[in-house]
Write a protein that holds these residues in place. Structure first.
Motif, PDB file in Angstrom:
ATOM      1  N   GLU A  53      21.093  -1.020  39.586  1.00 14.41           N
ATOM      2  CA  GLU A  53      20.347  -0.137  40.470  1.00 14.41           C
ATOM      3  C   GLU A  53      20.077  -0.868  41.774  1.00 14.41           C
ATOM      4  O   GLU A  53      19.947  -2.095  41.798  1.00 14.41           O
ATOM      5  CB  GLU A  53      19.021   0.281  39.823  1.00 14.41           C
ATOM      6  CG  GLU A  53      19.167   1.246  38.671  1.00 14.41           C
ATOM      7  CD  GLU A  53      17.828   1.826  38.259  1.00 14.41           C
ATOM      8  OE1 GLU A  53      16.784   1.170  38.482  1.00 14.41           O
ATOM      9  OE2 GLU A  53      17.818   2.948  37.724  1.00 14.41           O
ATOM     10  N   ARG A  62      14.781   8.338  46.733  1.00 18.93           N
ATOM     11  CA  ARG A  62      14.567   8.691  45.330  1.00 18.93           C
ATOM     12  C   ARG A  62      13.087   8.525  44.988  1.00 18.93           C
ATOM     13  O   ARG A  62      12.511   7.445  45.207  1.00 18.93           O
ATOM     14  CB  ARG A  62      15.411   7.826  44.420  1.00 18.93           C
ATOM     15  CG  ARG A  62      15.338   8.273  42.974  1.00 18.93           C
ATOM     16  CD  ARG A  62      16.272   7.505  42.077  1.00 18.93           C
ATOM     17  NE  ARG A  62      16.490   8.258  40.862  1.00 18.93           N
ATOM     18  CZ  ARG A  62      17.683   8.520  40.334  1.00 18.93           C
ATOM     19  NH1 ARG A  62      18.761   8.118  40.940  1.00 18.93           N
ATOM     20  NH2 ARG A  62      17.786   9.199  39.218  1.00 18.93           N
ATOM     21  N   ASP A  71      23.067   8.181  41.600  1.00 19.68           N
ATOM     22  CA  ASP A  71      22.526   7.721  40.322  1.00 19.68           C
ATOM     23  C   ASP A  71      22.190   6.232  40.342  1.00 19.68           C
ATOM     24  O   ASP A  71      21.378   5.766  39.533  1.00 19.68           O
ATOM     25  CB  ASP A  71      23.528   7.992  39.198  1.00 19.68           C
ATOM     26  CG  ASP A  71      23.659   9.469  38.862  1.00 19.68           C
ATOM     27  OD1 ASP A  71      22.753  10.243  39.234  1.00 19.68           O
ATOM     28  OD2 ASP A  71      24.678   9.848  38.240  1.00 19.68           O
ATOM     29  N   ALA A  72      22.820   5.482  41.245  1.00 18.54           N
ATOM     30  CA  ALA A  72      22.599   4.041  41.313  1.00 18.54           C
ATOM     31  C   ALA A  72      21.398   3.650  42.169  1.00 18.54           C
ATOM     32  O   ALA A  72      21.064   2.468  42.276  1.00 18.54           O
ATOM     33  CB  ALA A  72      23.851   3.339  41.858  1.00 18.54           C
ATOM     34  N   ALA A  80      17.644   3.037  42.975  1.00 22.38           N
ATOM     35  CA  ALA A  80      16.436   2.735  42.222  1.00 22.38           C
ATOM     36  C   ALA A  80      15.287   3.626  42.684  1.00 22.38           C
ATOM     37  O   ALA A  80      15.322   4.200  43.783  1.00 22.38           O
ATOM     38  CB  ALA A  80      16.057   1.266  42.402  1.00 22.38           C
TER      39      ALA A  80
END
Length: 206
Positions: free
Chosen positions: A101, A204, A127-128, A130
């Motif tokens: 991540e 995110r 998706d990677a 963090a």
């Protein structure tokens, strides 16, 4: 050797250097004020962005499909004294993806004239990221006159098209920038043109 590797090896093998060695302007503009962390540079090419990040204290994983590009990037990172802060990895992102991540995932002009599933790779990039980290995608919003001339018309998605393709889960991502920005660009023979970049910057959330 896969078609993708073969294409990009021919691309990088055609010249001693393909890119300018300067950091991408949008990356520098957005990342300059940030505290360093772990960064993933997708399609790192000859390593200019990865080296710029490492000089500012980031730990970087730089990914490209071309062994020639990665060899040049590794040599330049060592010459710049930041080789210990960067790990370069070869990936065909349609097949494999780096582990871990990251506080920053950067995809700068992640285009290809080949028929590849770009959206799937960008979803894996998301998706990677963090928790609290940033996904930065900078695309060509318009094609420079000196762009790919392979006889095919290549669709350039808008910034909103890119976000729609990512299909970010509501409540899990904050849209910081989704826009087209004009800039002056210089081509390989010194040509100058005004073109637009799509800038997509998402954070995110928890």
């Amino acid at each position: 050797m896969s078609e993708t590797v073969d294409f990009w090896e021919q691309h990088y093998g055609a010249k001693d250097r393909v890119w300018s060695g300067r950091v991408n302007a949008r990356l520098a503009e957005i990342v300059e004020p940030l505290a360093p962390g772990r960064a993933l540079d997708l399609g790192c090419g000859e390593g200019a962005d990865a080296i710029w990040l490492a000089r500012r204290g980031w730990q970087v994983v730089g990914v490209d499909v071309s062994p020639t590009a990665l060899r040049r990037a590794t040599e330049d990172a060592a010459a710049a004294g930041v080789g210990q802060r960067i790990r370069f990895e070869q990936h065909d992102l349609a097949e494999t993806f780096p582990q871990g991540e990251f506080d920053l995932v950067s995809a700068q002009f992640f285009h290809s004239p080949l028929d590849v599933d770009r959206t799937a790779a960008l979803r894996r990039a998301a998706d990677a990221v963090a928790q609290g980290g940033l996904l930065l995608i900078v695309d060509h919003g318009s094609a420079p006159p000196w762009g790919w001339k392979d006889g095919h018309e290549h669709h350039l998605p808008s910034a909103q098209d890119v976000v729609d393709g990512l299909a970010p889960e509501p409540g899990r991502w904050e849209r910081l920038r989704v826009e087209a920005v004009e800039r002056e660009a210089t081509g390989p023979e010194g040509q100058v043109a005004t073109i637009s970049d799509n800038v997509i910057l998402l954070r995110r959330l928890g």
